[in-house]
Write an enzyme that holds these catalytic residues in place. Structure first.
Site, PDB file in Angstrom:
ATOM      1  N   MET D   1      35.034  -1.327 -27.623  1.00  0.00           N
ATOM      2  CA  MET D   1      34.316  -0.081 -27.935  1.00  0.00           C
ATOM      3  C   MET D   1      34.837   1.319 -27.855  1.00  0.00           C
ATOM      4  SD  MET D   1      30.486  -0.117 -26.684  1.00  0.00           S
ATOM      5  CE  MET D   1      30.572  -1.840 -26.886  1.00  0.00           C
ATOM      6  N   PRO D   2      35.841   1.207 -26.689  1.00  0.00           N
ATOM      7  CA  PRO D   2      36.690   2.432 -26.698  1.00  0.00           C
ATOM      8  C   PRO D   2      37.560   2.533 -28.102  1.00  0.00           C
ATOM      9  CG  PRO D   2      37.056   1.160 -24.800  1.00  0.00           C
ATOM     10  CD  PRO D   2      36.511   0.132 -25.749  1.00  0.00           C
ATOM     11  N   TYR D   3      37.304   3.968 -28.411  1.00  0.00           N
ATOM     12  CA  TYR D   3      38.036   4.345 -29.689  1.00  0.00           C
ATOM     13  C   TYR D   3      39.387   5.324 -29.324  1.00  0.00           C
ATOM     14  CZ  TYR D   3      34.297   2.245 -31.988  1.00  0.00           C
ATOM     15  OH  TYR D   3      33.215   1.208 -32.300  1.00  0.00           O
ATOM     16  N   VAL D  40      39.850  -0.073 -30.386  1.00  0.00           N
ATOM     17  CA  VAL D  40      40.250   0.436 -31.817  1.00  0.00           C
ATOM     18  C   VAL D  40      41.285   1.628 -31.529  1.00  0.00           C
ATOM     19  CG1 VAL D  40      39.692   1.462 -34.018  1.00  0.00           C
ATOM     20  CG2 VAL D  40      38.146  -0.118 -32.866  1.00  0.00           C
TER      21      VAL D  40
ATOM     22  N   LYS E   7      37.844   7.908 -26.669  1.00  0.00           N
ATOM     23  CA  LYS E   7      36.302   8.023 -26.895  1.00  0.00           C
ATOM     24  C   LYS E   7      35.472   6.836 -26.479  1.00  0.00           C
ATOM     25  CE  LYS E   7      33.281   9.581 -30.715  1.00  0.00           C
ATOM     26  NZ  LYS E   7      33.290  11.124 -30.623  1.00  0.00           N
TER      27      LYS E   7
END
Lengths: 61, 61, 61, 61, 61, 61
Positions: D1-3, D40, E7
């Protein structure tokens, strides 16, 4: 006033981008109440060698 | 420490970008109190086919 | 049409932000030729615990 | 989930980008607890004429 | 000079963010050749009601 | 794979955000061909004192 950025892999045609801007603007306007002339859409194309998931470049997957 | 991003339609000359970086850095430094050597400016050029308002691509307007 | 984002540490007053928006808009308008009413400015405040350089959080420096 | 977005001057090779995606994904996964398949990574190349510090374009420094 | 933005969903502790900044900076420095003092890391926390996949808010999944 | 960011003034309800994510995901999926489970939406709320046009903060307009 809503500012929408769509980041996606390169390769979509100008016709697809035209439809994308139209449909996304409608979706944002309907759900937020902002008039369509206030909705701004930016498209950002990514190269397959500038995008990775699970530790691997997309160009290697 | 302020990080400034200026996103605009492509086509500005390197001279315009040079002046932009100088003047924006001064404006940010004067108003925030950050020294100019701490101000970072990024410029992002947009294509007319990657930008739309009111549901229409800029290249069609 | 230029869209400007200024990311900086939190703590600036509303008066500083007011002056920032005014001066940055002028700087962008003068150097790019865009009229001031087309210049959009976004301000993003960062917490000291959400920003790091040289491998260290700013809140630890 | 971290981007994760890595913005840097253009010129890195595809091998460097491959290693970057692998190592950054590991670092994010280890420290946040997110599995690597949820991490990602986006890479953004900057031109030297689109980046400035201390009021000067990098291409002039 | 590399600028890294991570993020992720809110809720990570300051200790996790501290480790994240350290490890990501090392990973970027090793693979790009940039010295660690040139690597900047920004963390952006997302609320579960500001993030969606497959057409659903994360707070509803 | 498309990543969509919607930046708008704060104040929308969770129901409006729920509808926004659903409708924008459909619009992106239909026009790009990406399956809905690959579409990611981020929402970013702006304060009126962090947004300006024509050189003026929105909170002053």
């Amino acid at each position: 006033m809503p500012y929408v950025t769509v980041k996606m892999l390169e390769g979509r045609t100008e016709d697809q981008k035209r439809a994308l801007v139209e449909k996304v603007t409608d979706a944002v306007s309907e759900t937020t109440g902002a008039p369509t002339e206030k909705v701004v859409v930016f498209i950002e194309d990514m190269k397959k060698s500038d995008y990775g998931t699970n530790g691997k470049l997309y160009s290697d997957q």
